[in-house]
Design a protein around this motif. Structure first.
Motif, PDB file in Angstrom:
ATOM      1  N   MET A   1       0.819  -1.196   0.000  1.00  0.00           N
ATOM      2  CA  MET A   1       0.000   0.000   0.000  1.00  0.00           C
ATOM      3  C   MET A   1       0.860   1.256   0.000  1.00  0.00           C
ATOM      4  SD  MET A   1      -3.194   0.147  -0.103  1.00  0.00           S
ATOM      5  CE  MET A   1      -4.415   1.388  -0.138  1.00  0.00           C
ATOM      6  N   ALA A   2       2.143   1.118   0.195  1.00  0.00           N
ATOM      7  CA  ALA A   2       3.023   2.280   0.236  1.00  0.00           C
ATOM      8  C   ALA A   2       3.095   2.972  -1.121  1.00  0.00           C
ATOM      9  CB  ALA A   2       4.420   1.879   0.696  1.00  0.00           C
ATOM     10  N   THR A   3       2.873   2.216  -2.217  1.00  0.00           N
ATOM     11  CA  THR A   3       2.953   2.828  -3.539  1.00  0.00           C
ATOM     12  C   THR A   3       1.683   3.583  -3.910  1.00  0.00           C
ATOM     13  OG1 THR A   3       2.144   0.822  -4.600  1.00  0.00           O
ATOM     14  CG2 THR A   3       4.544   1.064  -4.372  1.00  0.00           C
ATOM     15  N   ALA A   4       0.649   3.504  -3.089  1.00  0.00           N
ATOM     16  CA  ALA A   4      -0.607   4.189  -3.410  1.00  0.00           C
ATOM     17  C   ALA A   4      -0.448   5.712  -3.385  1.00  0.00           C
ATOM     18  CB  ALA A   4      -1.698   3.774  -2.436  1.00  0.00           C
ATOM     19  N   ASN A   5       0.582   6.222  -2.727  1.00  0.00           N
ATOM     20  CA  ASN A   5       0.790   7.666  -2.649  1.00  0.00           C
ATOM     21  C   ASN A   5       1.674   8.195  -3.765  1.00  0.00           C
ATOM     22  OD1 ASN A   5      -0.826   7.995  -0.403  1.00  0.00           O
ATOM     23  ND2 ASN A   5       0.840   7.496   0.990  1.00  0.00           N
ATOM     24  N   THR A   6       2.099   7.333  -4.664  1.00  0.00           N
ATOM     25  CA  THR A   6       2.880   7.786  -5.811  1.00  0.00           C
ATOM     26  C   THR A   6       1.967   7.873  -7.025  1.00  0.00           C
ATOM     27  OG1 THR A   6       3.481   5.559  -6.508  1.00  0.00           O
ATOM     28  CG2 THR A   6       4.934   6.633  -4.902  1.00  0.00           C
ATOM     29  N   VAL A   7       2.437   8.540  -8.048  1.00  0.00           N
ATOM     30  CA  VAL A   7       1.646   8.655  -9.276  1.00  0.00           C
ATOM     31  C   VAL A   7       1.415   7.272  -9.873  1.00  0.00           C
ATOM     32  CG1 VAL A   7       1.630   9.576 -11.620  1.00  0.00           C
ATOM     33  CG2 VAL A   7       2.427  10.998  -9.736  1.00  0.00           C
ATOM     34  N   ASN A   8       2.466   6.461  -9.926  1.00  0.00           N
ATOM     35  CA  ASN A   8       2.315   5.119 -10.484  1.00  0.00           C
ATOM     36  C   ASN A   8       1.340   4.287  -9.673  1.00  0.00           C
ATOM     37  OD1 ASN A   8       4.049   5.511 -12.641  1.00  0.00           O
ATOM     38  ND2 ASN A   8       5.844   4.897 -11.468  1.00  0.00           N
ATOM     39  N   GLY A   9       1.370   4.425  -8.375  1.00  0.00           N
ATOM     40  CA  GLY A   9       0.445   3.691  -7.523  1.00  0.00           C
ATOM     41  C   GLY A   9      -0.991   4.108  -7.756  1.00  0.00           C
ATOM     42  N   ARG A  10      -1.200   5.395  -7.960  1.00  0.00           N
ATOM     43  CA  ARG A  10      -2.560   5.890  -8.216  1.00  0.00           C
ATOM     44  C   ARG A  10      -3.065   5.431  -9.574  1.00  0.00           C
ATOM     45  NH1 ARG A  10      -1.408  11.897  -5.867  1.00  0.00           N
ATOM     46  NH2 ARG A  10      -1.373  11.290  -3.681  1.00  0.00           N
ATOM     47  N   ILE A  11      -2.195   5.398 -10.556  1.00  0.00           N
ATOM     48  CA  ILE A  11      -2.596   4.914 -11.881  1.00  0.00           C
ATOM     49  C   ILE A  11      -2.959   3.438 -11.812  1.00  0.00           C
ATOM     50  CG2 ILE A  11      -1.754   4.428 -14.215  1.00  0.00           C
ATOM     51  CD1 ILE A  11      -0.151   7.061 -14.002  1.00  0.00           C
ATOM     52  N   GLU A  12      -2.149   2.653 -11.135  1.00  0.00           N
ATOM     53  CA  GLU A  12      -2.447   1.227 -10.985  1.00  0.00           C
ATOM     54  C   GLU A  12      -3.752   1.010 -10.233  1.00  0.00           C
ATOM     55  OE1 GLU A  12      -1.160  -1.534 -12.303  1.00  0.00           O
ATOM     56  OE2 GLU A  12       0.016  -0.100 -13.482  1.00  0.00           O
ATOM     57  N   ARG A  13      -3.985   1.794  -9.205  1.00  0.00           N
ATOM     58  CA  ARG A  13      -5.226   1.668  -8.443  1.00  0.00           C
ATOM     59  C   ARG A  13      -6.420   2.015  -9.317  1.00  0.00           C
ATOM     60  NH1 ARG A  13      -6.893   4.904  -2.951  1.00  0.00           N
ATOM     61  NH2 ARG A  13      -8.882   3.857  -2.681  1.00  0.00           N
ATOM     62  N   ALA A  14      -6.301   3.056 -10.122  1.00  0.00           N
ATOM     63  CA  ALA A  14      -7.392   3.436 -11.023  1.00  0.00           C
ATOM     64  C   ALA A  14      -7.650   2.343 -12.046  1.00  0.00           C
ATOM     65  CB  ALA A  14      -7.069   4.753 -11.719  1.00  0.00           C
ATOM     66  N   ARG A  15      -6.601   1.718 -12.559  1.00  0.00           N
ATOM     67  CA  ARG A  15      -6.767   0.641 -13.542  1.00  0.00           C
ATOM     68  C   ARG A  15      -7.532  -0.535 -12.956  1.00  0.00           C
ATOM     69  NH1 ARG A  15      -0.752   0.637 -16.125  1.00  0.00           N
ATOM     70  NH2 ARG A  15      -1.084   2.362 -17.540  1.00  0.00           N
ATOM     71  N   THR A  16      -7.297  -0.825 -11.688  1.00  0.00           N
ATOM     72  CA  THR A  16      -7.963  -1.986 -11.092  1.00  0.00           C
ATOM     73  C   THR A  16      -9.361  -1.663 -10.584  1.00  0.00           C
ATOM     74  OG1 THR A  16      -6.944  -1.548  -8.931  1.00  0.00           O
ATOM     75  CG2 THR A  16      -5.778  -3.053 -10.408  1.00  0.00           C
ATOM     76  N   GLU A  17      -9.632  -0.418 -10.208  1.00  0.00           N
ATOM     77  CA  GLU A  17     -10.911  -0.087  -9.589  1.00  0.00           C
ATOM     78  C   GLU A  17     -11.937   0.517 -10.544  1.00  0.00           C
ATOM     79  OE1 GLU A  17     -10.413   2.254  -6.085  1.00  0.00           O
ATOM     80  OE2 GLU A  17      -9.172   0.748  -5.110  1.00  0.00           O
ATOM     81  N   LEU A  18     -11.509   1.105 -11.644  1.00  0.00           N
ATOM     82  CA  LEU A  18     -12.444   1.756 -12.562  1.00  0.00           C
ATOM     83  C   LEU A  18     -12.790   0.830 -13.721  1.00  0.00           C
ATOM     84  CD1 LEU A  18     -10.927   5.335 -12.785  1.00  0.00           C
ATOM     85  CD2 LEU A  18     -12.861   4.576 -11.401  1.00  0.00           C
ATOM     86  N   SER A  19     -14.055   0.880 -14.113  1.00  0.00           N
ATOM     87  CA  SER A  19     -14.491   0.098 -15.263  1.00  0.00           C
ATOM     88  C   SER A  19     -14.126   0.866 -16.540  1.00  0.00           C
ATOM     89  CB  SER A  19     -15.996  -0.130 -15.203  1.00  0.00           C
ATOM     90  OG  SER A  19     -16.686   1.083 -15.439  1.00  0.00           O
ATOM     91  N   PRO A  20     -14.102   0.175 -17.671  1.00  0.00           N
ATOM     92  CA  PRO A  20     -13.822   0.885 -18.925  1.00  0.00           C
ATOM     93  C   PRO A  20     -14.824   2.002 -19.204  1.00  0.00           C
ATOM     94  CG  PRO A  20     -13.558  -1.459 -19.240  1.00  0.00           C
ATOM     95  CD  PRO A  20     -14.131  -1.275 -17.863  1.00  0.00           C
ATOM     96  N   THR A  21     -16.072   1.815 -18.794  1.00  0.00           N
ATOM     97  CA  THR A  21     -17.081   2.854 -18.987  1.00  0.00           C
ATOM     98  C   THR A  21     -16.753   4.083 -18.158  1.00  0.00           C
ATOM     99  OG1 THR A  21     -18.724   1.124 -19.337  1.00  0.00           O
ATOM    100  CG2 THR A  21     -19.551   3.337 -18.876  1.00  0.00           C
ATOM    101  N   GLN A  22     -16.314   3.885 -16.930  1.00  0.00           N
ATOM    102  CA  GLN A  22     -15.947   5.015 -16.077  1.00  0.00           C
ATOM    103  C   GLN A  22     -14.725   5.738 -16.629  1.00  0.00           C
ATOM    104  OE1 GLN A  22     -15.617   2.678 -12.474  1.00  0.00           O
ATOM    105  NE2 GLN A  22     -17.367   3.769 -11.565  1.00  0.00           N
ATOM    106  N   MET A  23     -13.758   4.997 -17.141  1.00  0.00           N
ATOM    107  CA  MET A  23     -12.575   5.627 -17.736  1.00  0.00           C
ATOM    108  C   MET A  23     -12.951   6.436 -18.976  1.00  0.00           C
ATOM    109  SD  MET A  23      -9.430   3.019 -17.435  1.00  0.00           S
ATOM    110  CE  MET A  23      -9.799   1.518 -16.585  1.00  0.00           C
ATOM    111  N   ALA A  24     -13.834   5.877 -19.805  1.00  0.00           N
ATOM    112  CA  ALA A  24     -14.273   6.590 -21.006  1.00  0.00           C
ATOM    113  C   ALA A  24     -15.035   7.857 -20.630  1.00  0.00           C
ATOM    114  CB  ALA A  24     -15.140   5.681 -21.868  1.00  0.00           C
TER     115      ALA A  24
END
Length: 61
Positions: A1-24
């Motif tokens: 969870m330490a990487t969640a505060n970095t940009v890369n961690g936030r991008i990875e979290r968004a990839r796993t939690e957001l659906s393609p419809t939400q990203m679009a």
């Protein structure tokens, strides 16, 4: 969870939690804002937004 505060961690979290419809929808919203900011430079619109910023208490100059 330490990487969640970095940009890369936030991008990875968004990839796993957001659906393609939400990203679009997010990309469409960003594109609409960009279009609005780029092409709505009519003086009347600019002045009304300027007055709105002052009414909201935002000092812009």
């Amino acid at each position: 969870m330490a990487t969640a505060n970095t940009v890369n961690g936030r991008i990875e979290r968004a990839r796993t939690e957001l659906s393609p419809t939400q990203m679009a929808a997010g990309l469409l919203f960003i594109a609409a804002l960009g279009f609005t900011l780029l092409f709505v430079q009519d003086p009347l619109v600019h002045d009304s937004l300027h007055n709105f910023r002052h009414a909201a208490g935002i000092a812009c100059h």
